[in-house]
Design an enzyme around this catalytic site. Structure first.
Site, PDB file in Angstrom:
ATOM      1  CG  HIS A  39      -9.608   0.010  -1.430  1.00 26.88           C
ATOM      2  ND1 HIS A  39     -10.118  -1.002  -0.632  1.00 26.88           N
ATOM      3  CD2 HIS A  39      -8.312   0.142  -1.376  1.00 26.88           C
ATOM      4  CE1 HIS A  39      -9.049  -1.557  -0.272  1.00 26.88           C
ATOM      5  NE2 HIS A  39      -7.795  -0.561  -0.466  1.00 26.88           N
ATOM      6  CG  HIS A  55      -4.830  -7.337   1.188  1.00 34.13           C
ATOM      7  ND1 HIS A  55      -3.823  -7.772   0.708  1.00 34.13           N
ATOM      8  CD2 HIS A  55      -4.910  -5.885   1.107  1.00 34.13           C
ATOM      9  CE1 HIS A  55      -3.346  -6.937   0.094  1.00 34.13           C
ATOM     10  NE2 HIS A  55      -3.910  -5.607   0.429  1.00 34.13           N
TER      11      HIS A  55
END
Length: 718
Positions: free
Chosen positions: A34, A88
């Site tokens: 990430h 998200h």
């Protein structure tokens, strides 16, 4: 949380000792997929991120782009926009409301950290099949979270997309983009400036929410993720974010900020270490000084908690008191947590050194992955034999092509009084009065396309967004992308992901549209399998003025199609179409235009011509859906198609095509001469009827029937 053995060996070799618990946790999060892009960074050099309009490209919290000069558009103005996009995904599966809401909060703070004021949001959302109860639950929660947060902070959500596909069942995607406004004098970056400057934390108190969010986002979703991973999801407070927006504006107005970074992935540890690493500097941070809302927090929790609504500022010592005064004025917490140094990144807690590492190694030392790929096979042709009228009804009423009014009516898309064209059109238009420019915004992807043909589908996604912008009379200026994929350790998944990167990069370069920033989200796998490779693109375009031709037709005028009906050489391709999704068929993906740049530029010019009455691009659902969307209760259409291949003509989804209602067909033909075919389809009427003659068949309906068919989402959710 635990550091992988191979990474631990590398860290031990660099430090010449075992890492502390806090250091190991920092490395584990900052070296995660990430944050470090270990599997994707080797591919991202494919993107062209340069241009005269690009002020700051990839690598900062958001990109900065100069708007063109008004008038002839030659050169750039001193008015800048910022562009950023964030995913998200995993948090929105575990907790759809808070996961989506904090996605909005995070991308808005990325905008603030550049010294910009947020003026528009766009959300692109992807869920499992609409008739699945769990997909509906996630869909409703995500939309509620986005609307709640965006409406509370007063930033309009003006554009976006919603797609349903069975492969998102166990892993929805929530991609949110934000556009901000700034100029050269107000510009701030995330690069620390000077040793001796103070590091000041402003905003909400730090709690234990969001612990390990970066590492959580870098793993496949497990079957029990909804319960086991809930602590990794942040909890947002939009009212605190609104105060932070206004406080940030005051700090920028008074030139009190040297550099800034919002606290997102990996929390304080991520933000502060990345700031100093960019300048090859260090920091001395006392974690005890951080204002906290929970008792007995340890060093690792303070470092890695992803509590929302927090900013880290670099401030000259003489300005610290004034920063504190402004924070207090807006009822925000404020802690002077340390200072910039020319040494290592050092954190202490209760008098003990818990982190002492080189900041650059912490941020940039993660080894890149060299993964094998497997190219997807081209699908075979297996076309259904569906009744034409039934197919028209099914495609028009599909949740993928149906009205998304249920979604965008929950968003305040007019707050800020800049919205000239709102959601529901091909692209939104925001008035940037400071530069006398209209800013067109389009955002989305097409999972049906990229699932069938990752490379060509991604090229089509870029062209589709550019066509949306051109339909409003604007020309593409820049784009940011959110590249979503499954587990890259699977050869076929990584092959598909490689395809969307290369396809998106190739078409954006062809269109001379720099990709100035973005986000990568991998490991979007679950027990249901990997998601389709999904390249969300948020593109902006500029035009003089704020007016644009409508999508809906007027009661008089001719309708022409710009682009290919799909009949040349009998090579109609229905691959990736909603038609095949509805009737379980397969086919190759359509060919794209030979000269997409000239097509987009010409369409933008024609859209702004005085003889043009309406413009609508042709994409999802093909010509059938675009025609249905153009009629109103007052104005209808009578059109005629050759009918050699009725299903192909009505439902194939080749991008780069548009419908134009015009007072002068010859003017349109002249404009597109040598660029694209122009086919006269028919005329507008004043009765709200849609009549489509296809060979010896006729489809007849009217605006009210179409509205009822396209209200699929409202009927199910209200």
């Amino acid at each position: 949380m635990s550091l992988a053995d191979s990474d631990r060996e590398l860290v031990v070799s660099e430090l010449d000792r075992e890492p502390t618990r806090a250091e190991a946790a920092l490395f584990e999060n900052l070296w995660s997929e990430h944050c470090a892009y270990r599997s994707s960074r080797p591919l991202l050099s494919a993107f062209d991120s340069e241009g005269d309009q690009v002020v700051i490209g990839p690598g900062d919290d958001a990109a900065v782009v100069a708007l063109p000069d008004s008038g002839d558009g030659d050169g750039t103005s001193d008015t800048y926009i910022t562009m950023g996009i964030e995913s998200h995904n995993h948090p929105s599966y575990v907790d759809p409301f808070d996961g989506a809401a904090t996605g909005v909060g995070g991308i808005v703070r990325d905008t603030l950290s550049m010294g910009a004021y947020p003026i528009a949001l766009a959300d692109s959302l992807y869920f499992g099949e609409f008739d699945d109860d769990h997909s509906k639950y996630l869909f409703e929660g995500v939309v509620e979270g986005i609307s709640h947060y965006g409406n509370c902070i007063g930033v309009p959500t003006v554009a976006g997309s919603v797609d349903f596909h069975p492969k998102y069942e166990g892993n929805p995607l929530v991609n949110v983009a934000c556009v901000g406004l700034t100029n050269e004098e107000r510009l701030v970056t995330a690069e620390a400036q000077e040793p001796g400057n103070e590091l000041v934390l402003v905003g909400n108190a730090t709690g234990r929410d969001g612990l390990g969010g970066a590492s959580f986002a870098s793993e496949d979703l497990a079957e029990d993720a909804e319960t086991e991973d809930r602590p990794a999801v942040q909890v947002g407070d939009p009212y605190a974010e609104k105060l932070l927006i206004e406080a940030n504006e005051a700090l920028v107005d008074e030139n009190l900020i040297e550099s800034a970074r919002d606290l997102g992935a990996a929390g304080l540890g991520g933000a502060s270490s990345e700031m100093v690493a960019k300048a090859d500097l260090g920091a001395q941070i006392e974690l005890d000084r951080v204002h906290q809302r929970e008792p007995n927090m340890n060093a690792m929790e303070i470092l890695l908690a992803e509590s929302q609504e927090r900013m880290c500022y670099e401030v000259e010592p003489d300005n610290v008191d004034r920063v504190r005064e402004i924070a207090e004025k807006f009822d925000l917490g404020c802690s002077v947590i340390g200072e910039v140094t020319d040494g290592n990144y050092v954190c202490t807690f209760e008098g003990e050194t818990v982190v002492d590492v080189d900041a650059y190694f912490l941020g940039e030392g993660a080894p890149m992955n060299d993964l094998p790929t497997e190219e997807p096979a081209e699908p075979e042709t297996d076309l259904p034999d569906a009744d034409l009228e039934s197919a028209f009804d099914a495609v028009v009423a599909s949740p993928n092509t149906a009205s998304k009014r249920w979604v965008y009516r929950q968003y305040d898309h007019e707050v800020g009084v800049r919205t000239s064209v709102g959601p529901g059109d091909d692209a939104a238009i925001i008035a940037v009065r400071e530069a006398e420019q209209g800013l067109a915004i389009s955002s989305g992807a097409a999972p049906n396309w990229t699932d069938v043909a990752p490379y060509e589908g991604a090229r089509a996604v870029a062209l589709e967004n550019a066509t949306n912008i051109a339909a409003k009379g604007a020309t593409p200026l820049a784009a940011v992308d959110c590249l979503n994929g499954g587990n890259p350790e699977k050869d076929d998944v990584y092959g598909g992901f490689t395809g969307i990167v290369d396809g998106l990069a190739e078409m954006c370069e062809t269109l001379s549209t720099p990709v100035v920033g973005g986000n990568v989200s991998l490991y979007n796998d679950s027990v249901a399998g990997p998601i389709p490779p999904t390249p969300t693109l948020a593109m902006v375009g500029a035009k003089d003025g704020y007016d644009a031709p409508p999508l809906s037709v007027e009661t008089d005028g001719k309708l022409v199609l710009v682009g290919d009906l799909g009949l040349e050489a009998g090579d109609v391709r229905l691959g990736g179409s909603e038609y095949l999704a509805q009737f379980d068929g397969s086919d190759r993906f359509p060919k794209l235009p030979d000269d997409p740049t000239s097509l987009v530029e010409t369409l933008a010019a024609v859209a702004d011509d005085d003889t043009t009455l309406a413009v609508h691009d042709i994409s999802h659902g093909g010509l059938a859906v675009s025609l249905a969307e153009m009629v109103t209760d007052d104005a209808g259409l009578e059109v005629s198609l050759p009918g050699d291949d009725p299903a192909g003509e009505l439902f194939h989804e080749q991008p780069g095509r548009a419908l134009i209602q015009t007072e002068s067909v010859e003017a349109v033909r002249e404009a597109f001469d040598g660029v694209a075919p122009v086919v006269e389809l028919g005329s507008a009427t004043d009765d709200g009827q849609l009549t489509i003659d296809v060979g010896d068949r006729t489809i007849e309906t009217d605006a009210s029937e179409i509205s009822e068919r396209r209200a699929t989402i409202e009927r199910e959710l209200e």
